[in-house]
Structure formats: C-alpha cells, structure tokens
Scaffold this motif. Sequence first.
Motif, short mmCIF file in Angstrom:
data_model
loop_
_atom_site.label_atom_id
_atom_site.label_comp_id
_atom_site.label_asym_id
_atom_site.label_seq_id
_atom_site.Cartn_x
_atom_site.Cartn_y
_atom_site.Cartn_z
N GLY A 1 -2.84 0.66 -5.96
CA GLY A 1 -1.92 1.02 -4.90
C GLY A 1 -0.88 -0.05 -4.66
N THR A 2 0.25 0.37 -4.14
CA THR A 2 1.33 -0.54 -3.78
C THR A 2 2.30 0.19 -2.86
N ALA A 3 3.30 -0.53 -2.37
CA ALA A 3 4.38 0.13 -1.65
C ALA A 3 5.29 0.69 -2.73
N PHE A 4 4.99 1.88 -3.19
CA PHE A 4 5.50 2.34 -4.47
C PHE A 4 7.02 2.34 -4.62
N PRO A 5 7.77 2.91 -3.68
CA PRO A 5 9.22 2.92 -3.89
C PRO A 5 9.77 1.50 -4.03
N SER A 6 9.27 0.59 -3.25
CA SER A 6 9.77 -0.78 -3.33
C SER A 6 9.35 -1.45 -4.64
N PHE A 7 8.10 -1.28 -5.02
CA PHE A 7 7.62 -1.88 -6.27
C PHE A 7 8.37 -1.30 -7.46
N ASN A 8 8.55 -0.01 -7.44
CA ASN A 8 9.17 0.66 -8.59
C ASN A 8 10.65 0.31 -8.72
N LEU A 9 11.35 0.36 -7.60
CA LEU A 9 12.79 0.14 -7.65
C LEU A 9 13.17 -1.32 -7.38
N GLN A 10 12.18 -2.12 -7.01
CA GLN A 10 12.42 -3.53 -6.64
C GLN A 10 13.52 -3.63 -5.58
N GLU A 11 13.31 -2.85 -4.53
CA GLU A 11 14.21 -2.91 -3.38
C GLU A 11 13.37 -3.17 -2.13
N PRO A 12 14.00 -3.58 -1.02
CA PRO A 12 13.22 -3.89 0.19
C PRO A 12 12.36 -2.71 0.64
N CYS B 1 8.49 -5.55 -2.76
CA CYS B 1 7.07 -5.63 -3.12
C CYS B 1 6.91 -6.12 -4.57
N PRO B 2 6.35 -7.30 -4.76
CA PRO B 2 6.30 -7.85 -6.11
C PRO B 2 5.08 -7.39 -6.92
N TYR B 3 4.09 -6.81 -6.27
CA TYR B 3 2.81 -6.56 -6.93
C TYR B 3 2.33 -5.12 -6.81
N ILE B 4 1.55 -4.74 -7.80
CA ILE B 4 0.71 -3.55 -7.62
C ILE B 4 -0.73 -4.05 -7.61
N TYR B 5 -1.54 -3.45 -6.73
CA TYR B 5 -2.90 -3.93 -6.48
C TYR B 5 -3.94 -2.98 -7.06
#
Lengths: 193, 193
Positions: free
Chosen positions: B83-94, B49-53
């Motif tokens: 909001g975002t897919a937080f774990p993915s945005f934060n850790l930059q993992e799938p 997830c590259p973005y937070i919205y």
Amino acid sequence: MPSTPYQQLKQYLVNNISVDDEQLAAFCKKFRHKTTKRNEVLLQAGDVCPYIYFVNSGCLRIYMLDVNGKESTRFLVTEGRFGTAFPSFNLQEPSLAAIQSIEPSDVLYISHYDFNQLLDTFPGWEHLYRIGLEKDYIASIKRIESLITMDARQRYQLLMETNPALIQKLPSKIIADYLGVSQETLSRLKSKK
Amino acid sequence: MPSTPYQQLKQYLVNNISVDDEQLAAFCKKFRHKTTKRNEVLLQAGDVCPYIYFVNSGCLRIYMLDVNGKESTRFLVTEGRFGTAFPSFNLQEPSLAAIQSIEPSDVLYISHYDFNQLLDTFPGWEHLYRIGLEKDYIASIKRIESLITMDARQRYQLLMETNPALIQKLPSKIIADYLGVSQETLSRLKSKK
DNA sequence: GCCGCTTATTGACATTTGTCAATAATTTAC
DNA sequence: GTAAATTATTGACAAATGTCAATAAGCGGC
C-alpha cells in the motif's frame, strides 16, 4: 476523418509505448470493429463480459440496475479511451454491471482470450496495459475521495471543473447517477445557484 | 515467527509469479525494514510519497484531513499487502492523503526509484505489479459501487460480510470514516439492530 | 414537422445523515 | 495503577437528500 477505424487506436498506442508498424498491425488485427445505435446494450448484467472496448467515437456507459429499477453509473467511457465491465472482464465472472452505448458510437473490441495472448506475447502490451491500469486506478481513487469527503454540490462542481464536456454532452439524468445523487437533487443544485 | 523480515514478502512473490531464489534475493535487497509506533505518521499530506510499503504486521491507514479537521480514510492496508498514497507515489506529486500506522506495525518499503528500476529490469516484476493493480482496481470499483448504490447501513453490513476482521480490529471511528459516515451514525446503526 | 416518449423541473413531504453537546466507557501513557 | 486523553454512545435538532407526484420542456424516430 481517419481512413480506417484503427487510426485512433494506433495513435493511442504510439503515444504510450514504443512500437513499430509491424507490431501495430499485429495488435490491430486482434480488434474487431462495430458501430452501435443509441442505447444499444453491449453487455447484459449477469453475463460474463467477453470484451474490452476502445471507443473511437460516442460514449459507453457501465452501469448497475438495482431491484427497484434504479440505475447507477459506474463509469463513462469517452472517445479515445478503453473501457469494459472490468471486474467481469478481468475475472471472467458474471457482471454486476451492464454496458450500453448512450449515443451512436463507433468502437473496437478485443476478446479476453486475445487480450491475454497479447499480454503474454508482447511485453510492450503488458506495459501499455499497466500504464492504463494506473491511470484508471488513480481516477477511481479520486472518485472514492469525492464520494467520502464531498456533498452533492461539491461533487457536481468538481465534475464541472474537471470534465465540463461530460456535463454538456450527457443527459443530466446520467450525470446524476454518476455522481450518486437523484435526478431531482441535481436539478435543484443547478437552479439554486 | 519468520526468521527475517522478508519471509512474508517472499511468500507473496512466489504466490504471484514464478521466480527463482536469486531473483527473490535481488527483489528483497531493494526493500528496507522499519517498525512503527501506534499512530506514527509515515507521510504528511502535501509531501511527495517516496515509498510503497509492504505490511508484515499491523495496519497502515491512508487518509485525508479537511480544513475543518474532519478525517476520511481512503484505504486500509493490512498484513501481507502492499500500500501507498498511490496517486502521489505513482505521479511523484504532492499527496492529498497522509499515511499513518494505526497500530505498532512492521513494514518493508521500497523507493519509487528502485521500484521503477525493478519494473524496467524484471518483466516478472511488472507482471506482479500489474496483477496487484488489477486487484486493487477491482476493489476500488466495488467500493465506488457501494458508495453510489448503498446507504450507510447497507455499506456497514457489506463490510461485516466481506471483512469482519477489520471491524473487530479497528476503532469504530476509523470504520466510520472509511464508510463515509459520521461516527455517531455508525454507532446508531450498530445499536438500533 | 409532428407525435409521443423521455427527461427536466418544481413542490411537498419523508427519511437519512450530520452536527453539537453531554456523558459514559475505554484505552493509553507514564 | 492511575490520571488524562481518546473514543463511544445517546439525545435533540438541523441540514441534506430522497421520494412521489404533477407539469413542463426537450428530443428522437418516423
């Protein structure tokens, strides 16, 4: 064995932020030290939680007690981690949850006032806290996911994979209400393969 | 109607931190603007997830899809919130979760890189983010509590008390999987008193 | 080391919730 | 506006989980 009760906290700090010895000392000075007995209650439900804890050894349990006496474990705080009744500590309002030490434990604790003072004084402290919040928030998201997508058996298997030490260490009664199932159901999951 | 898509974000910022107009402008410059269609997918599960919205209007849904096609809603992000897919945005993992806009929506978004740059550059931004994390973390703790202590009916009643607008606004199919129950069970809860 | 309390296990049964299927009601897309 | 797709409701049944009770096992405190 660490020579002072602050060794582990210092280690935690240097692992997470760049900080010099002087700052380390300033941080530690705000923490008090305490040893607890098995099942000692550190916070009663209904009280405002004044402290956040750092667990040197042992285990704290944040749990709720409903009107029928049924307990539910919100969180378990193990060695080398921070924990508190977070909503109460953060908002300084009466806590729905209680805190107890499941086993004899060795903890440090800092007051809400001092904690906020560190936040305001040292940008490094806010950074450290933010990093901790991110981790805890991610853990709570994963827990929510497990609760809405998995059945009891899958949640138990997940816990076995991700934190087998917890299952070893704690009575299965507590594992059960951490997973949100009855003690009997967990017992059956374990026996019926 | 705001004259620019940044009005609401600015309002959010001034409500939460002390910030001057110059800083506001610097913050906003990092955000891009987008309108979405109903059911448009903003992030596929499996992607990082590259973005937070920031949602100006409409509603984003963070959800998971299991192998059998069953969906579970992790979070709903309504107007005026991040909001975002937080774990993915934060850790930059799938990401395990996908993001879609349930209805036509108007959103701002900022990249992980720019977000971190703001964190490093403006202490105020880290403060703002920390405050947001605290709120979201508390909300997730309350959700966990409702999942481990309440049955389906109690969870539905809680949602009716705390966020009736959500129930009004969204199809009950989505409310159901947000609550972690099947559509049919929710339908029966609503009819049988 | 022993007693007593707590915890764990197991069975029987009740309750809740899920699944599948059929149909009705809504809503969307064109 | 209308056809097609989606969503909601309802029934019948199955599966999962909870509750209560009885007993067994384990463990803590002294």
